[in-house]
Motif scaffolding. Structure first.
Motif, PDB file in Angstrom:
ATOM      1  N   GLY A  57       0.817  -1.206   0.000  1.00 26.30           N
ATOM      2  CA  GLY A  57       0.000   0.000   0.000  1.00 26.30           C
ATOM      3  C   GLY A  57       0.851   1.257   0.000  1.00 26.30           C
ATOM      4  O   GLY A  57       2.078   1.207   0.109  1.00 26.30           O
ATOM      5  N   MET A  58       0.142   2.368  -0.114  1.00 33.42           N
ATOM      6  CA  MET A  58       0.794   3.681  -0.201  1.00 33.42           C
ATOM      7  C   MET A  58       1.676   3.943   1.024  1.00 33.42           C
ATOM      8  O   MET A  58       1.391   3.416   2.114  1.00 33.42           O
ATOM      9  CB  MET A  58      -0.266   4.807  -0.231  1.00 33.42           C
ATOM     10  N   PRO A  59       2.703   4.796   0.867  1.00 29.22           N
ATOM     11  CA  PRO A  59       3.413   5.254   2.057  1.00 29.22           C
ATOM     12  C   PRO A  59       2.416   5.934   2.996  1.00 29.22           C
ATOM     13  O   PRO A  59       1.578   6.713   2.549  1.00 29.22           O
ATOM     14  CB  PRO A  59       4.434   6.251   1.494  1.00 29.22           C
ATOM     15  N   ALA A  78       5.787  -6.306   6.202  1.00 31.18           N
ATOM     16  CA  ALA A  78       5.457  -4.937   5.796  1.00 31.18           C
ATOM     17  C   ALA A  78       6.421  -4.551   4.683  1.00 31.18           C
ATOM     18  O   ALA A  78       7.637  -4.478   4.907  1.00 31.18           O
ATOM     19  CB  ALA A  78       5.590  -3.990   6.985  1.00 31.18           C
ATOM     20  N   THR A  79       5.899  -4.347   3.495  1.00 33.55           N
ATOM     21  CA  THR A  79       6.745  -3.929   2.372  1.00 33.55           C
ATOM     22  C   THR A  79       6.834  -2.401   2.360  1.00 33.55           C
ATOM     23  O   THR A  79       6.096  -1.719   3.073  1.00 33.55           O
ATOM     24  CB  THR A  79       6.170  -4.416   1.023  1.00 33.55           C
ATOM     25  N   GLY A  80       7.709  -1.854   1.534  1.00 36.56           N
ATOM     26  CA  GLY A  80       7.742  -0.411   1.296  1.00 36.56           C
ATOM     27  C   GLY A  80       6.721  -0.063   0.218  1.00 36.56           C
ATOM     28  O   GLY A  80       6.346  -0.913  -0.600  1.00 36.56           O
ATOM     29  N   GLY A  81       6.298   1.193   0.208  1.00 31.73           N
ATOM     30  CA  GLY A  81       5.267   1.600  -0.746  1.00 31.73           C
ATOM     31  C   GLY A  81       5.652   1.405  -2.196  1.00 31.73           C
ATOM     32  O   GLY A  81       4.784   1.226  -3.071  1.00 31.73           O
ATOM     33  N   LEU A 100      10.973   8.660  -0.143  1.00 34.95           N
ATOM     34  CA  LEU A 100      10.086   8.048  -1.141  1.00 34.95           C
ATOM     35  C   LEU A 100      10.865   7.766  -2.426  1.00 34.95           C
ATOM     36  O   LEU A 100      11.661   8.588  -2.886  1.00 34.95           O
ATOM     37  CB  LEU A 100       8.897   8.963  -1.438  1.00 34.95           C
ATOM     38  N   ALA A 101      10.597   6.585  -2.993  1.00 33.48           N
ATOM     39  CA  ALA A 101      11.311   6.154  -4.196  1.00 33.48           C
ATOM     40  C   ALA A 101      10.591   6.665  -5.443  1.00 33.48           C
ATOM     41  O   ALA A 101      10.025   5.900  -6.231  1.00 33.48           O
ATOM     42  CB  ALA A 101      11.433   4.631  -4.208  1.00 33.48           C
ATOM     43  N   SER A 102      10.581   7.965  -5.584  1.00 34.17           N
ATOM     44  CA  SER A 102      10.022   8.623  -6.759  1.00 34.17           C
ATOM     45  C   SER A 102      10.906   9.808  -7.081  1.00 34.17           C
ATOM     46  O   SER A 102      11.663  10.282  -6.218  1.00 34.17           O
ATOM     47  CB  SER A 102       8.592   9.106  -6.496  1.00 34.17           C
ATOM     48  N   ILE A 128       2.043  10.557  -7.117  1.00 33.74           N
ATOM     49  CA  ILE A 128       2.444   9.234  -6.621  1.00 33.74           C
ATOM     50  C   ILE A 128       1.202   8.365  -6.402  1.00 33.74           C
ATOM     51  O   ILE A 128       1.154   7.194  -6.793  1.00 33.74           O
ATOM     52  CB  ILE A 128       3.261   9.391  -5.311  1.00 33.74           C
ATOM     53  N   PHE A 129       0.187   8.966  -5.809  1.00 35.10           N
ATOM     54  CA  PHE A 129      -1.056   8.234  -5.523  1.00 35.10           C
ATOM     55  C   PHE A 129      -1.685   7.716  -6.823  1.00 35.10           C
ATOM     56  O   PHE A 129      -2.038   6.540  -6.940  1.00 35.10           O
ATOM     57  CB  PHE A 129      -2.024   9.171  -4.788  1.00 35.10           C
TER      58      PHE A 129
END
Ligand SMILES: Nc1ncnc2c1ncn2[C@@H]1O[C@H](COP(=O)(O)OP(=O)(O)O)[C@@H](O)[C@H]1O
Ligand SMILES: O=C(O)C1=C[C@@H](OP(=O)(O)O)[C@@H](O)[C@H](O)C1
Ligand SMILES: [Mg+2]
Length: 171
Positions: A10-12, A77-80, A120-122, A131-132
């Motif tokens: 899911g989202m950050p 728990a993964t990263g966004g 954030l990886a963007s 991002i959303f």
């Protein structure tokens, strides 16, 4: 009790880390935050890694960790940004259901107030709206189960996840 893992995506700001540790206690499973695994591997914070190597390198490193780490019988728990790797998402699916913690944009904006330092990886300067919009279809694509991330306290979100897992025979 099932030996399978539960994968949170899911989202950050969705609460993957906060909810995940509570869910692990509830299900008597290990808790693994893949952001911590990544940091241990490179011996620096994600923000420092981003500053030195850029967001595409972080996405690649995250994909490597998600495809190779031992993640059995755990709440993960993964990263966004995990959803940018199709091979990582397919590997995670072999471990257990991928639970999408579905956060509204307005809730994400309220929860992420340190965007510049949160790692954030963007591309730097990308808005949370962008991002959303970019990621929502990816989370939906990979979700086996979807639970509202802003439907109550962390404990209430955990209960909603447990109810859905029980209904699906996953725990
Ligand atoms: N159910 C919830 N209700 C309100 N705030 C929450 C909830 N779950 C998490 N938070 C808060 O949102 C922020 C992001 O949570 P975090 O677990 O770090 O998300 P993620 O790991 O998905 O990025 C934290 O400040 C956390 O305390
Ligand atoms: O969404 C992102 O681009 C990222 C989210 C972070 O994890 P959380 O989702 O736990 O905040 C972390 O993996 C990394 O800094 C990149
Ligand atoms: Mg997290």
């Amino acid at each position: 009790m099932s030996e399978s893992s539960v994968i949170l995506i899911g989202m950050p700001g969705a609460g993957k880390s906060t909810t995940g540790v509570l869910l692990a206690k509830r299900l008597a499973k290990a808790f693994i935050d893949t952001d911590i695994l990544i940091q241990q591997q490179v011996d620096m914070t994600l923000q420092d890694y981003l500053n030195q190597h850029g967001y595409m390198a972080l996405r690649e490193l995250e994909a490597d960790v998600l495809t190779s780490a031992s993640l059995e019988n755990a709440v993960v728990a993964t990263g966004g940004s995990a959803v940018y790797s199709d091979s990582a998402m397919r590997r995670l699916a072999t471990l257990g259901p991928r639970v999408f913690l579905d956060l509204k944009l307005s809730s994400m904006q309220a929860r992420i107030h340190n965007q510049a330092t949160r790692g954030l990886a963007s591309q730097p300067g990308t808005t949370l709206e962008t991002i959303f919009a970019e990621r929502l279809p990816l989370y939906r694509q990979y979700a086996d189960i979807t639970v509202a991330a802003d439907g109550g306290t962390a404990e209430e979100v955990v209960q909603a996840i447990v109810d859905r897992l029980s209904a699906g025979g996953s725990v």
